[in-house]
Design a protein around this motif. Structure first.
Motif, PDB file in Angstrom:
ATOM      1  N   LEU A 189       0.807  -1.217   0.000  1.00 31.59           N
ATOM      2  CA  LEU A 189       0.000   0.000   0.000  1.00 31.59           C
ATOM      3  C   LEU A 189       0.843   1.271   0.000  1.00 31.59           C
ATOM      4  CD1 LEU A 189      -0.237   1.372   3.112  1.00 31.59           C
ATOM      5  CD2 LEU A 189      -1.425  -0.754   3.510  1.00 31.59           C
ATOM      6  N   LYS A 190       2.092   1.195   0.437  1.00 28.15           N
ATOM      7  CA  LYS A 190       2.984   2.353   0.353  1.00 28.15           C
ATOM      8  C   LYS A 190       3.920   2.188  -0.843  1.00 28.15           C
ATOM      9  CE  LYS A 190       2.645   3.460   5.246  1.00 28.15           C
ATOM     10  NZ  LYS A 190       3.352   3.750   6.514  1.00 28.15           N
ATOM     11  N   PHE A 198       2.257   8.624 -11.840  1.00 24.88           N
ATOM     12  CA  PHE A 198       1.909  10.039 -11.712  1.00 24.88           C
ATOM     13  C   PHE A 198       3.190  10.878 -11.652  1.00 24.88           C
ATOM     14  CE2 PHE A 198      -0.990   7.236  -9.353  1.00 24.88           C
ATOM     15  CZ  PHE A 198      -2.128   7.372 -10.144  1.00 24.88           C
ATOM     16  N   PRO A 199       3.999  10.858 -12.720  1.00 23.02           N
ATOM     17  CA  PRO A 199       5.312  11.516 -12.686  1.00 23.02           C
ATOM     18  C   PRO A 199       5.230  13.043 -12.595  1.00 23.02           C
ATOM     19  CG  PRO A 199       4.786  10.807 -14.914  1.00 23.02           C
ATOM     20  CD  PRO A 199       3.735  10.231 -14.021  1.00 23.02           C
ATOM     21  N   GLN A 203       4.931  14.981  -5.114  1.00 16.41           N
ATOM     22  CA  GLN A 203       4.733  14.000  -4.057  1.00 16.41           C
ATOM     23  C   GLN A 203       3.614  13.053  -4.459  1.00 16.41           C
ATOM     24  OE1 GLN A 203       3.930  16.525  -0.652  1.00 16.41           O
ATOM     25  NE2 GLN A 203       6.087  16.572  -0.081  1.00 16.41           N
ATOM     26  N   ASP A 204       3.473  11.973  -3.715  1.00 20.47           N
ATOM     27  CA  ASP A 204       2.425  10.994  -3.995  1.00 20.47           C
ATOM     28  C   ASP A 204       1.053  11.680  -3.910  1.00 20.47           C
ATOM     29  OD1 ASP A 204       0.698   8.878  -4.194  1.00 20.47           O
ATOM     30  OD2 ASP A 204       1.514   7.740  -2.508  1.00 20.47           O
ATOM     31  N   PRO A 205       0.316  11.771  -5.028  1.00 17.82           N
ATOM     32  CA  PRO A 205      -0.993  12.427  -4.967  1.00 17.82           C
ATOM     33  C   PRO A 205      -2.074  11.557  -4.331  1.00 17.82           C
ATOM     34  CG  PRO A 205      -0.572  11.629  -7.189  1.00 17.82           C
ATOM     35  CD  PRO A 205       0.678  11.352  -6.385  1.00 17.82           C
ATOM     36  N   PRO A 313      -6.664   6.141  -1.290  1.00 15.97           N
ATOM     37  CA  PRO A 313      -7.763   6.651  -2.115  1.00 15.97           C
ATOM     38  C   PRO A 313      -7.810   5.913  -3.453  1.00 15.97           C
ATOM     39  CG  PRO A 313      -6.459   8.460  -1.205  1.00 15.97           C
ATOM     40  CD  PRO A 313      -5.708   7.197  -0.910  1.00 15.97           C
ATOM     41  N   PRO A 314      -8.985   5.735  -4.030  1.00 16.98           N
ATOM     42  CA  PRO A 314      -9.076   5.061  -5.340  1.00 16.98           C
ATOM     43  C   PRO A 314      -8.182   5.744  -6.368  1.00 16.98           C
ATOM     44  CG  PRO A 314     -11.257   5.365  -4.386  1.00 16.98           C
ATOM     45  CD  PRO A 314     -10.309   6.120  -3.504  1.00 16.98           C
ATOM     46  N   LEU A 315      -7.380   4.968  -7.051  1.00 16.40           N
ATOM     47  CA  LEU A 315      -6.473   5.509  -8.053  1.00 16.40           C
ATOM     48  C   LEU A 315      -7.204   5.657  -9.392  1.00 16.40           C
ATOM     49  CD1 LEU A 315      -3.264   3.338  -7.387  1.00 16.40           C
ATOM     50  CD2 LEU A 315      -3.962   5.470  -6.289  1.00 16.40           C
ATOM     51  N   PRO A 316      -6.914   6.704 -10.136  1.00 13.99           N
ATOM     52  CA  PRO A 316      -7.559   6.854 -11.451  1.00 13.99           C
ATOM     53  C   PRO A 316      -7.082   5.836 -12.468  1.00 13.99           C
ATOM     54  CG  PRO A 316      -5.934   8.594 -11.086  1.00 13.99           C
ATOM     55  CD  PRO A 316      -6.071   7.852  -9.794  1.00 13.99           C
ATOM     56  N   THR A 317      -5.923   5.264 -12.241  1.00 13.25           N
ATOM     57  CA  THR A 317      -5.411   4.229 -13.137  1.00 13.25           C
ATOM     58  C   THR A 317      -4.459   3.321 -12.375  1.00 13.25           C
ATOM     59  OG1 THR A 317      -4.232   3.785 -15.219  1.00 13.25           O
ATOM     60  CG2 THR A 317      -3.477   5.661 -13.902  1.00 13.25           C
ATOM     61  N   TRP A 318      -4.318   2.088 -12.847  1.00 13.86           N
ATOM     62  CA  TRP A 318      -3.346   1.156 -12.278  1.00 13.86           C
ATOM     63  C   TRP A 318      -2.207   0.883 -13.262  1.00 13.86           C
ATOM     64  CZ3 TRP A 318      -7.243  -3.181 -10.397  1.00 13.86           C
ATOM     65  CH2 TRP A 318      -8.052  -2.655  -9.370  1.00 13.86           C
ATOM     66  N   GLU A 319      -2.156   1.652 -14.351  1.00 14.73           N
ATOM     67  CA  GLU A 319      -1.159   1.368 -15.390  1.00 14.73           C
ATOM     68  C   GLU A 319      -0.689   2.649 -16.061  1.00 14.73           C
ATOM     69  OE1 GLU A 319       0.344   0.912 -19.451  1.00 14.73           O
ATOM     70  OE2 GLU A 319      -1.583   1.819 -18.908  1.00 14.73           O
ATOM     71  N   ARG A 320       0.578   2.673 -16.435  1.00 18.37           N
ATOM     72  CA  ARG A 320       1.126   3.741 -17.267  1.00 18.37           C
ATOM     73  C   ARG A 320       2.346   3.213 -17.998  1.00 18.37           C
ATOM     74  NH1 ARG A 320       1.190   9.817 -16.527  1.00 18.37           N
ATOM     75  NH2 ARG A 320       2.719  10.575 -18.037  1.00 18.37           N
ATOM     76  N   GLU A 321       2.285   3.243 -19.308  1.00 15.59           N
ATOM     77  CA  GLU A 321       3.428   2.913 -20.166  1.00 15.59           C
ATOM     78  C   GLU A 321       4.116   1.603 -19.789  1.00 15.59           C
ATOM     79  OE1 GLU A 321       3.786   4.517 -22.792  1.00 15.59           O
ATOM     80  OE2 GLU A 321       2.736   6.390 -22.407  1.00 15.59           O
TER      81      GLU A 321
END
Length: 457
Positions: A189-190, A198-199, A203-205, A313-321
């Motif tokens: 979770l961390k 989320f580059p 900080q972690d949003p 909090p719910p993430l808007p996505t679980w994937e990027r590139e």
């Protein structure tokens, strides 16, 4: 395809095994490369007590503690390798019955949501029950199937999702970064891997949030509570100033796992944790509870583990590139869900099935020729993975948060309203059992096949 998995806990080990099982053989002579990076020792011969010397507030593999694997999670293990399932069952305790009790030991509700149990020899029936086990035991059953050479003990500093070419994994020790087509974040979770999605944020949003609840737990010999625990039961004891749970974590004659949850405004850390103070507080908090097992635990109490309840909090996505999150890194479920490990197992099976399907299809159509084409396959698989998993996990999270409120401090009036509610559930067990059965009878592999069938048609 070069794959890096961050984290060698339950999610990471399962991901390694499922990817090995479901990824098709590449067209080139070079096989798929899968490497796990883990900050902590992953020697399969390390005992759970050795791991307990790690961060006591963490829910990573360095901590012992008990957990339940639901029928849905057990079926993932069965489809992966029946021998793994049998080892998990032999090392744990089959639990067909859930008992809801008052602090005085009165049974308010008895639920049997999953039907008939596993057979006595540990073989799997079609309608499986939950298996209660230790976190370490479940992890070890998976770890034993992974070659030592596939796990590198090294702390990751940063994951970079590269839009052009392979992704980068950098390390704290300054050693050269590693390139990978797919980076699978199974680091809890961390999650550090999550930052790669989320580059643009300094900080972690979506930071993990402490929920004001702390769980503590440990084990006592089952001989200490002989005659007080119904065979095959997982017991939930509710009171106005906290919660207690207990179940056999191994075959009878060995150990009983217990845990307690209560309100704590300040989140404990390894630096502030005073085990003696926690022990004293637990005894004071539950000294008037009449449940005989609770009293037995209090008399021989030794706090082995501490788990502050965190949510993300719910993430808007679980994937990027080509960086993909699974398990707690994608969705941290509170302990009240009883589905943390099972949902992580569902995650990795779903993603492995989607990735294997689209990679196989790309090979057949000769569409794999460089890093960017491999990344496109990963992105298609990850999109369907998220579309399948998000609604299910969100529903389980919402129901768990409702149950979580029953573990906070209450007024006497609120306490007895809770007892009345649980007693009504006990009068109509089919209602609650049906809801629970909808969770544990879910077959993620069948659901993934349905999605793939629609996509291909």
């Amino acid at each position: 395809m070069k794959i890096v998995i961050i984290g060698a806990g339950i999610s990471g080990c399962t991901a390694y095994l499922l990817l090995k099982k479901h990824l098709p053989k590449p067209l080139s002579a070079e096989p798929h490369s899968i490497t796990i990076y883990e900050a902590h020792d992953t020697d399969k011969d390390t005992t759970s007590s050795d791991r307990g010397h790690g961060a006591t507030h963490s829910s990573t593999l360095v901590v012992g503690g008990g957990l339940g694997v639901g029928a849905n999670g057990l079926h993932v293990l069965k489809r992966l390798d029946e021998d793994i399932l049998l080892d998990v069952v032999r090392g744990g305790y089959v639990v067909p019955t859930m008992m809801m009790k008052s602090k005085n030991g009165t049974v308010l509700a008895r639920l049997q949501p999953t039907g008939s149990p596993l057979s006595g020899d540990g073989s799997a029936a079609n309608d499986m029950c939950m298996v209660a086990t230790s976190r370490h035991s479940l992890w070890r059953c998976l770890r034993l199937r992974i070659p030592d050479s596939a796990i590198v003990t090294k702390r990751v500093a940063k994951v970079t999702a590269n839009p052009d070419g392979r992704n980068l994994v950098s390390f704290v020790d300054g050693s050269p970064p590693v390139e990978a087509d797919l980076v699978l974040g199974a680091d809890g979770l961390k999650s550090l891997t999550k930052h790669a999605l989320f580059p643009e944020a300094d900080q972690d949003p979506f930071p993990a949030r402490y929920e004001g609840l702390v769980g503590v737990g440990g084990f006592i010999p089952s001989s200490d509570v002989k005659g007080h625990v119904e065979k095959g039961s997982m017991n939930f004891v509710f009171g106005g100033n906290g919660f207690f749970g207990y179940f056999f974590a191994e075959k009878p004659g060995k150990s009983l796992a217990w845990w307690s949850t209560f309100t704590a405004n300040e989140c404990p850390t390894p630096g502030t944790l005073d085990v003696e103070a926690v022990t004293h507080q637990l005894r004071e908090r539950h000294q008037d509870w009449k449940d005989p097992v609770v009293q037995k635990v209090l008399r021989s109490l030794r706090v082995d583990n501490m788990y502050p309840t965190w949510t993300v909090p719910p993430l808007p996505t679980w994937e990027r590139e080509g960086v993909v999150l699974v398990g707690d890194a994608a969705h941290a479920l509170p302990p009240t869900s009883g589905q943390g490990s099972s949902q992580a197992l569902e995650d990795v099976e779903a993603f492995a099935l989607f990735l294997g399907h689209y990679l196989r299809k790309a090979y057949q159509e000769h569409k794999i020729y460089d890093a960017n084409s491999r990344k496109q396959v990963i992105k298609v698989a990850a999109k369907q993975y998220m579309e399948l998993r998000l609604p299910r996990v969100t529903k389980i999270l919402q129901e768990a948060q409702t149950m979580q409120n029953s573990k906070r401090d209450m007024t006497v009036f609120q306490e007895y309203l809770m007892y009345i509610f649980l007693w009504i559930l006990g009068c109509f067990p089919g209602f609650m059992s049906k809801s629970l059965a909808g969770v544990v009878r879910y077959n993620v592999a069948e659901e993934a096949k349905k999605v793939l069938g629609k996509a291909d048609s």
